[in-house]
Write an enzyme that holds these catalytic residues in place. Sequence first.
Site, PDB file in Angstrom:
ATOM      1  N   ARG A  17       1.054  -1.447  -0.128  1.00  0.00           N
ATOM      2  CA  ARG A  17       0.023   0.008  -0.155  1.00  0.00           C
ATOM      3  C   ARG A  17       0.837   0.823   0.088  1.00  0.00           C
ATOM      4  O   ARG A  17       0.397   2.611  -0.435  1.00  0.00           O
ATOM      5  CB  ARG A  17      -1.204  -0.013   0.961  1.00  0.00           C
ATOM      6  CG  ARG A  17      -2.249  -0.974   1.137  1.00  0.00           C
ATOM      7  CD  ARG A  17      -2.742  -1.068   2.478  1.00  0.00           C
ATOM      8  NE  ARG A  17      -3.248   0.293   3.026  1.00  0.00           N
ATOM      9  CZ  ARG A  17      -3.704   0.053   3.678  1.00  0.00           C
ATOM     10  NH1 ARG A  17      -4.107  -0.249   4.962  1.00  0.00           N
ATOM     11  NH2 ARG A  17      -4.365   1.642   4.220  1.00  0.00           N
ATOM     12  N   TYR A 344      26.537  32.878  -0.660  1.00  0.00           N
ATOM     13  CA  TYR A 344      27.165  31.341  -0.775  1.00  0.00           C
ATOM     14  C   TYR A 344      28.667  31.662   0.071  1.00  0.00           C
ATOM     15  O   TYR A 344      29.814  31.574  -0.436  1.00  0.00           O
ATOM     16  CB  TYR A 344      26.999  30.833  -1.760  1.00  0.00           C
ATOM     17  CG  TYR A 344      27.265  29.214  -1.990  1.00  0.00           C
ATOM     18  CD1 TYR A 344      26.967  28.573  -0.681  1.00  0.00           C
ATOM     19  CD2 TYR A 344      27.759  29.484  -2.291  1.00  0.00           C
ATOM     20  CE1 TYR A 344      27.500  27.112  -1.062  1.00  0.00           C
ATOM     21  CE2 TYR A 344      28.808  27.569  -2.456  1.00  0.00           C
ATOM     22  CZ  TYR A 344      28.213  26.801  -1.149  1.00  0.00           C
ATOM     23  OH  TYR A 344      29.023  25.468  -1.212  1.00  0.00           O
TER      24      TYR A 344
END
Length: 442
Positions: A17, A344
């Site tokens: 499932r 960054y």
Amino acid sequence: MSSITTAIILAAGMGSRMKSRYPKAMQRLGNRPMIGHLLETAQHSVDQIIVVVGPGMEELTHYVQPHQTIIQAERLGTGHAAKIGVSSLTEGKAVILYADNPLLTEDTMQRLLEAHTHDNKLSLLGMRPHNPGYYGRIIVDQKGMVERIVEYKDATEAEKQTTLCNAGMMCADVSDLKRWLAEITPNNAQNEYYLTDIVALAAREGHVTCVEGGEEELAGINSRAELAQAEARLQDRLRFRAMEQGVTLIDPASTFLSIDTKLAPDVIIEPHVFIGPGVTLEEGCLIRAFSHLEGCHVKANAVIGPYARLRPGTLCHEETHVGNFVELKNTTLGAGSKVNHLSYLGDSEVGTHSNIGAGSISCNYDGVFKHKTMIGDDCFIGSNSVMVAPVKIEDEAMTAAGSIITHDVPAGALAFGRARQANKLEQGRALQAALRKKKERG
């Protein structure tokens, strides 16, 4: 009676499932495979653990090391899996657990173990869920003693009205389990060997005790929807524990924690913060809204965010500031240093009390190798600086805004790494006029 206690974890199911190529036990919960939660809980209560896996589950087998694994070559039901699990045992008692019941608490497991005594041949866990659904029902006699468990597909309409449901886990002596498991047959709607069939056999020989627990910890996980429900329960548990330990969650419902998140008192977390695995936040740090942290360590009184991302290998020392739309990866930020805007830094080391200007980046990757950027103490990195690693900027040095830094900068120096500006008089006005005429002509 031997004092050895063994946990047998049934983990051979693929979980059809779930519609996944991964075993159900490896589906993630709180940023950890669900079986990892059960292993941690069991390790506090038992002497050894055996995990029953299915064929081809190498990833699961590797994950549960150093615990023993046994392969259930044919999936013939839970009774068959339990029989394989206890086959190598000769003494003591065993507790049968299910990998898809990962939220079982140590307290409930201990109550299950303690309920198995000389007078009680078998102890099992039961619950009264809000919606009993397809759970097996625990049938008791007029004195409240357990007689048997009937699976939903085999239950009569009257039996389906029973509210006490089977949570699956049970405890008994190894010798008794072996004997009962040898007697069960697959005469049922599924043509499988049900572990629950041993309950009626045990009840004929003595008392069977049901230990009740809450649905929030005993409900099984068989689908993605149930996995999401379990995640919500786990997050509630983690948030409550954090607040009990002195952490302020401005909006608990929008804060996501991982099972291994370490939070000190007086940490403040604003709304919509995601904390992935491997995060430690020390006392007094502030995590501002919409930040994403994983694999990082933030020391006391640091401020992270809003909209910041800290990636694995990052260490932010005391009183550092990491601001809007800043990403750090494998970077150490020294005490008092700041990276406040749109920057960054990857594979970098920044000393103390340095300032990284807006839009600055370290170019750490050349397409094959990673390289380091070293920035010293009391440095000022001008806005929009590009530091092409490997490069070292020594103490008290500066870079001019818009510079491309390709060579080391000595201590105290000012580095210019940009082309000289040239102003061409009237050329701007003329170019704009030409562009407008071109637009008018279509």
